[in-house]
Design a protein around this motif. Structure first.
Motif, PDB file in Angstrom:
ATOM      1  N   LEU A 128       0.838  -1.195   0.000  1.00 54.58           N
ATOM      2  CA  LEU A 128       0.000   0.000   0.000  1.00 54.58           C
ATOM      3  C   LEU A 128       0.874   1.247   0.000  1.00 54.58           C
ATOM      4  N   TYR A 129       0.616   2.152  -0.943  1.00 52.52           N
ATOM      5  CA  TYR A 129       1.364   3.393  -1.120  1.00 52.52           C
ATOM      6  C   TYR A 129       2.824   3.152  -1.517  1.00 52.52           C
ATOM      7  N   LEU A 131       5.200   1.771   0.156  1.00 55.39           N
ATOM      8  CA  LEU A 131       6.132   2.026   1.261  1.00 55.39           C
ATOM      9  C   LEU A 131       6.656   0.716   1.848  1.00 55.39           C
ATOM     10  N   GLN A 134       5.131  -0.946   4.923  1.00 56.47           N
ATOM     11  CA  GLN A 134       3.832  -1.602   4.865  1.00 56.47           C
ATOM     12  C   GLN A 134       3.939  -3.127   4.847  1.00 56.47           C
ATOM     13  N   SER A 167      -8.016  -3.083  -0.846  1.00 55.90           N
ATOM     14  CA  SER A 167      -6.905  -2.938   0.084  1.00 55.90           C
ATOM     15  C   SER A 167      -7.095  -3.854   1.290  1.00 55.90           C
ATOM     16  N   CYS A 183      -8.959   5.417  -5.413  1.00 57.02           N
ATOM     17  CA  CYS A 183      -7.650   6.068  -5.410  1.00 57.02           C
ATOM     18  C   CYS A 183      -7.848   7.571  -5.628  1.00 57.02           C
ATOM     19  N   VAL A 186      -2.131   9.998  -6.724  1.00 61.62           N
ATOM     20  CA  VAL A 186      -1.125   9.073  -7.259  1.00 61.62           C
ATOM     21  C   VAL A 186       0.248   9.747  -7.219  1.00 61.62           C
ATOM     22  N   SER A 187       1.295   8.933  -7.243  1.00 59.55           N
ATOM     23  CA  SER A 187       2.654   9.467  -7.227  1.00 59.55           C
ATOM     24  C   SER A 187       2.965  10.172  -8.546  1.00 59.55           C
ATOM     25  N   CYS A 194      -0.973   4.556  -6.270  1.00 62.84           N
ATOM     26  CA  CYS A 194      -1.929   5.292  -5.456  1.00 62.84           C
ATOM     27  C   CYS A 194      -1.296   5.645  -4.114  1.00 62.84           C
ATOM     28  N   THR A 195      -1.314   6.909  -3.762  1.00 63.86           N
ATOM     29  CA  THR A 195      -0.722   7.352  -2.499  1.00 63.86           C
ATOM     30  C   THR A 195      -1.767   7.724  -1.452  1.00 63.86           C
ATOM     31  N   SER A 196      -3.032   7.612  -1.817  1.00 63.06           N
ATOM     32  CA  SER A 196      -4.110   7.878  -0.877  1.00 63.06           C
ATOM     33  C   SER A 196      -5.366   7.184  -1.376  1.00 63.06           C
TER      34      SER A 196
END
Length: 251
Positions: A128-129, A131, A134, A167, A183, A186-187, A194-196
């Motif tokens: 997720l995101y 990172l 995660q 998710s 979403c 996005v970055s 997807c960042t959020s």
């Protein structure tokens, strides 16, 4: 002083070299065995065991259980089950540490989690995101998992704004699955991920208590064995010992 007939003396002189010749191959065989055994000890064995860590969450208890969704409805009899595999056992007494993609080192080689409706695998989901944090776990003094933070998104990137995504979030606080998140950011650089996500208004979701149980099994296909070179060295050592034994009997 006794007199030794010429023929007897000649016979004795002929037998002495024969005794020395019979002992020389024996010493050579012993030397070969020692060298091969030392080579065997110096050669590496197969890599350490791969291990698979199995997870079971508590059952879902709240949220939109039973509500209609794009894939299906969750029920209170469902929970998250799954596993991930590492190339080698996790170290003991490890604090909560990233072990998945983007971590250093990357310990996880694959994963698969089923939430009762859909399956998230390392082939069709991502962190997720994006990172590394995660996908993190903690272990106790025996290397067993005692803490985790695993958050996945499906499908994997690239993502686009307003895309419907699924998710999964597993940690010590809650177990949450959402099948129709949206979403909302996005970055800016590849991979566009997807960042959020917006979960409010989702019609296909469920959650339950955090935590869960972990167990571990070793991969039987990766039990440490001697390498081919090590086996060859062992064969040479055994052959040398056998040859020495045969020559001793012949002598």
């Amino acid at each position: 002083m006794s007199f030794i007939p010429p023929r007897a003396a000649l016979a004795r002189s002929r037998t002495r070299p024969a005794v020395r010749r019979s002992r020389h191959p024996t010493r050579r065989a012993k030397h070969l065995g020692v060298v091969a055994a030392l080579a065997l000890l110096a050669l590496p064995a197969a890599p350490a065991l791969a291990e698979t860590y199995h997870f079971t969450s508590p059952n879902f208890t709240s949220a939109y259980i039973g509500a209609p969704g794009p894939t299906g409805a969750y029920t209170s009899s469902m929970r998250v089950t799954g596993s991930f595999t590492t190339a080698a056992p996790l170290p003991a007494n490890m604090p909560l540490t990233p072990i998945g993609p983007g971590a250093s080192p990357v310990r996880v080689t694959s994963w698969s989690f089923f939430d009762g409706v859909r399956t998230y695998t390392s082939a069709d989901s991502a962190l997720l995101y994006g990172l590394p944090a995660q996908f993190a776990v903690a272990t106790d003094a025996t290397g067993q998992i005692v803490g985790h933070e695993i958050d996945l998104i499906q499908p994997p990137p690239p993502h686009v704004l307003n895309q419907v995504v699924a998710s999964l979030a597993l940690n010590g606080t809650r177990t949450l699955v959402v099948g129709d998140s949206v979403c909302q950011a996005v970055s800016a650089t590849p991979p566009v991920i997807c960042t959020s996500v917006r979960q409010m208004g989702a019609l296909e979701s469920a959650q339950g208590p955090g935590g869960g149980t972990w167990s571990v099994t070793a991969d039987p296909a990766s039990v440490p064995t001697l390498s081919l070179a090590s086996l060859a060295a062992l064969g040479a050592a055994l052959a040398g010992v056998a040859a020495a034994s045969r020559r001793r009997r012949a002598g």
